[in-house]
Design a protein around this motif. Structure first.
Motif, short mmCIF file in Angstrom:
data_model
loop_
_atom_site.label_atom_id
_atom_site.label_comp_id
_atom_site.label_asym_id
_atom_site.label_seq_id
_atom_site.Cartn_x
_atom_site.Cartn_y
_atom_site.Cartn_z
N GLN A 19 -16.35 -24.88 -41.65
CA GLN A 19 -16.06 -24.70 -40.24
C GLN A 19 -17.27 -24.05 -39.58
O GLN A 19 -17.75 -23.01 -40.04
CB GLN A 19 -14.83 -23.82 -40.06
N VAL A 20 -17.79 -24.67 -38.54
CA VAL A 20 -18.92 -24.12 -37.81
C VAL A 20 -18.61 -24.15 -36.32
O VAL A 20 -17.64 -24.77 -35.87
CB VAL A 20 -20.22 -24.93 -38.09
N ALA A 21 -19.42 -23.47 -35.55
CA ALA A 21 -19.20 -23.43 -34.11
C ALA A 21 -19.43 -24.80 -33.48
O ALA A 21 -20.31 -25.55 -33.91
CB ALA A 21 -20.14 -22.40 -33.47
N ASP A 22 -18.62 -25.13 -32.48
CA ASP A 22 -18.81 -26.39 -31.77
C ASP A 22 -20.16 -26.38 -31.06
O ASP A 22 -20.54 -25.38 -30.44
CB ASP A 22 -17.72 -26.59 -30.72
N PRO A 23 -20.91 -27.47 -31.13
CA PRO A 23 -22.17 -27.54 -30.37
C PRO A 23 -21.90 -27.65 -28.88
O PRO A 23 -20.86 -28.18 -28.46
CB PRO A 23 -22.85 -28.80 -30.92
N VAL A 24 -22.79 -27.14 -28.08
CA VAL A 24 -22.66 -27.18 -26.63
C VAL A 24 -23.83 -27.98 -26.07
O VAL A 24 -24.99 -27.68 -26.37
CB VAL A 24 -22.67 -25.76 -26.03
N PRO A 25 -23.57 -29.02 -25.28
CA PRO A 25 -24.67 -29.83 -24.76
C PRO A 25 -25.51 -29.04 -23.76
O PRO A 25 -24.99 -28.37 -22.87
CB PRO A 25 -23.95 -31.00 -24.09
N GLU A 26 -26.82 -29.14 -23.92
CA GLU A 26 -27.74 -28.50 -23.00
C GLU A 26 -28.17 -29.51 -21.94
O GLU A 26 -27.68 -30.63 -21.89
CB GLU A 26 -28.94 -27.96 -23.78
N ALA A 27 -29.09 -29.10 -21.09
CA ALA A 27 -29.57 -30.00 -20.04
C ALA A 27 -30.09 -31.29 -20.64
O ALA A 27 -30.85 -31.28 -21.61
CB ALA A 27 -30.67 -29.31 -19.23
N GLY A 28 -29.66 -32.41 -20.09
CA GLY A 28 -30.12 -33.71 -20.58
C GLY A 28 -29.43 -34.19 -21.83
O GLY A 28 -29.85 -35.18 -22.43
N GLN A 29 -28.33 -33.53 -22.24
CA GLN A 29 -27.63 -33.91 -23.46
C GLN A 29 -26.18 -34.28 -23.18
O GLN A 29 -25.59 -33.89 -22.16
CB GLN A 29 -27.65 -32.77 -24.48
N VAL A 30 -25.61 -35.04 -24.13
CA VAL A 30 -24.19 -35.35 -24.12
C VAL A 30 -23.57 -34.85 -25.41
O VAL A 30 -24.26 -34.70 -26.43
CB VAL A 30 -23.93 -36.87 -23.96
N LEU A 31 -22.27 -34.59 -25.37
CA LEU A 31 -21.51 -34.18 -26.56
C LEU A 31 -20.61 -35.34 -26.95
O LEU A 31 -19.84 -35.85 -26.12
CB LEU A 31 -20.68 -32.94 -26.27
N VAL A 32 -20.70 -35.77 -28.20
CA VAL A 32 -19.97 -36.93 -28.69
C VAL A 32 -18.93 -36.50 -29.71
O VAL A 32 -19.25 -35.75 -30.66
CB VAL A 32 -20.93 -37.95 -29.34
N ALA A 33 -17.69 -36.95 -29.52
CA ALA A 33 -16.65 -36.77 -30.53
C ALA A 33 -16.86 -37.87 -31.57
O ALA A 33 -16.62 -39.06 -31.30
CB ALA A 33 -15.26 -36.87 -29.91
#
Length: 315
Positions: A19-33
């Motif tokens: 179990q790790v922390a959820d990544p957070v999208p930064e500027a210019g990024q998307v978060l994909v499930a």
């Protein structure tokens, strides 16, 4: 979230689900499930710290994985919020793919065309763009004899299709007799088992000497494949699954590598592979899938040459 992590280099067992922390999208990024994550042979080399990867070891600890597919669930600052909900395949920059969530640069996220299954799109993400690039640089011509090594693998199976579609007469080569049916179904006119002594002579007898060899294996297999090329023929050397590169023999011309493609070119090759799949002209071979917690088993199978086509992880 759950992710595969590694805190040291070594055998497949260094891959552990945590179990790790959820990544957070930064500027210019998307978060994909992530619904599917691709595994490449190079990733097994990076994990082991051998081959070319031995000189460029990434920092640890890390989450491996460079290609994912799924739905965009969040975007970073400055990114169009309309992208949320879009089904994409994405390159992650070399890390973070073996996980339930992954971030990617917006320009590295390619929408999946209608009619293409997500698992097929993920299988085409790395292998498809590589095969399209190699096929284009080799300038495969109608009527040519083309030898494709590792023809039952992810890239090789696509090269067979692309060369056959160009009108070439393709001889597929792989280890063992079991992959012959698959390779012939992809458009090859013949199949040879390169675990058998003298296989390169069989290729030469069938073709009179091939005009082109795609060598993604290297080592002894690559060297033997060069012997099946006619004088003045050419070789596209792109891999070293055996652990060492093969230099084209003296009678063989090397296909120019053209240098490292730009990010825009990589995206264009990816889009072309997906468009070919949507048109029914290119189909990946997905030989096996593994749940996320069996990432070590997936790596072990790839290293043992016990896989066919593409291997996917399912978080």
């Amino acid at each position: 979230m759950r992710a595969v992590t590694m805190d040291r280099f070594g055998g497949p067992d260094v891959l552990q689900v945590r179990q790790v922390a959820d990544p957070v999208p930064e500027a210019g990024q998307v978060l994909v499930a992530v619904e599917y994550a691709g595994i490449t042979f190079m990733e097994t080399q990076v994990r082991a710290g051998r081959g070319p990867a031995a000189k460029q070891r990434p920092p640890l600890p890390r989450v491996p994985g460079n290609g994912v597919g799924g739905r965009v669930v969040a975007v970073g600052p400055g990114v169009d919020p309309a992208l949320v909900g879009t089904v994409v395949v994405a390159t992650t920059g070399g890390t973070g793919g073996y996980a339930e969530l992954a971030v990617a640069r917006t320009e590295d996220a390619v929408p999946v065309p209608a009619g293409v299954k997500l698992r097929d799109a993920v299988a085409l993400l790395a292998d498809g763009r590589t095969a399209v690039l190699l096929h284009r640089r080799a300038e495969v011509g109608a009527g040519e004899w083309v030898l494709v090594e590792a023809a039952g693998g992810g890239v090789g199976s696509l090269l067979v299709q692309l060369a056959a579609a160009s009108g070439a007469r393709v001889i597929g080569a792989a280890r063992g007799a079991g992959k012959g049916g698959l390779v012939l179904s992809l458009g090859a006119v013949a199949y040879v088992d390169y675990s058998r002594s003298g296989w390169e002579r069989e290729v030469a007898e069938l073709s009179g000497g091939v005009d082109l060899v795609f060598d993604g294996v290297g080592g002894e297999v690559g060297a033997q494949g060069m012997l099946a090329v006619r004088p003045g023929g050419r070789a596209s050397v792109y891999g070293m699954a055996s652990g060492s590169w093969t230099e084209p023999a003296g009678h063989v011309r090397a296909v120019p590598d053209g240098g490292v493609p730009s990010a825009a070119e990589i995206r264009a090759f990816t889009e072309e592979a997906l468009a070919l799949a949507a048109a029914g002209r290119l189909r990946p071979t997905i030989g096996q899938t593994y749940p996320l917690h069996e990432a070590a088993e997936a790596h072990r199978a790839i290293e043992a040459r016990a896989t066919t086509g593409k291997t996917l992880l399912i978080p």
